[in-house]
Design an enzyme around this catalytic site. Structure first.
Site, PDB file in Angstrom:
ATOM      1  N   ASN A   1       0.761  -1.162   0.116  1.00  0.00           N
ATOM      2  CA  ASN A   1       0.047  -0.075   0.211  1.00  0.00           C
ATOM      3  C   ASN A   1       0.895   1.375  -0.028  1.00  0.00           C
ATOM      4  OD1 ASN A   1      -2.358  -1.576   0.102  1.00  0.00           O
ATOM      5  ND2 ASN A   1      -2.084  -1.709   2.289  1.00  0.00           N
ATOM      6  N   CYS A   2       2.010   1.247  -0.398  1.00  0.00           N
ATOM      7  CA  CYS A   2       2.912   2.362  -0.359  1.00  0.00           C
ATOM      8  C   CYS A   2       3.469   2.542  -1.931  1.00  0.00           C
ATOM      9  CB  CYS A   2       4.222   2.172   0.481  1.00  0.00           C
ATOM     10  SG  CYS A   2       3.873   2.597   2.216  1.00  0.00           S
ATOM     11  N   PHE A   3       2.954   3.650  -2.558  1.00  0.00           N
ATOM     12  CA  PHE A   3       3.287   3.841  -3.902  1.00  0.00           C
ATOM     13  C   PHE A   3       4.512   4.934  -4.025  1.00  0.00           C
ATOM     14  CE2 PHE A   3      -1.252   2.928  -3.183  1.00  0.00           C
ATOM     15  CZ  PHE A   3      -1.315   1.719  -3.954  1.00  0.00           C
TER      16      PHE A   3
END
Length: 118
Positions: free
Chosen positions: A116-118
């Site tokens: 969930n980290c872009f």
């Protein structure tokens, strides 16, 4: 192992080359050591201090226990619990690691990209 695709090389001062993906995450987690951490940090214009190492070691222990690289919210909670509420704040982590601390911390600690980290 990252699935970002393109492989690149991090050149070490001791003439080693360490494989990283296009975003600078290690392709072989076992390649990580103190020298690799310093090289990864320098690539982000970060000079590692004792404060940085405290966070890096917390995250490595978390990864060893859970198999997960903490995303931002989990990182803040982990640091607050393990290092104190004064350090468990996004602003503190951003001062140390820049605008996306969860990504930088995981990358420098030699861990996979947090989910969930872009």
């Amino acid at each position: 192992m990252s699935d970002s695709g393109e492989q690149r090389w991090l050149l070490m001062g001791d003439n080693r080359q360490v494989a990283v993906d296009q975003d600078g995450f290690l392709l072989v987690l076992g390649d990580w050591d103190v020298n690799v951490a310093q090289a990864l940090a320098l690539a982000e214009n970060i000079e590692l201090s004792a404060a940085h190492w405290e966070i890096l070691m917390l995250v490595q222990t978390f990864y060893q226990q859970t198999g997960l690289s903490p995303a931002t919210r989990a990182l803040v909670k982990l640091v607050a619990k393990q290092a104190g509420s004064d350090k468990g704040k996004s602003i503190y982590l951003m001062k140390l690691f820049g605008g996306k601390p969860a990504l930088s911390v995981s990358r420098i600690a030699g861990l996979p990209r947090p989910a969930n980290c872009f």
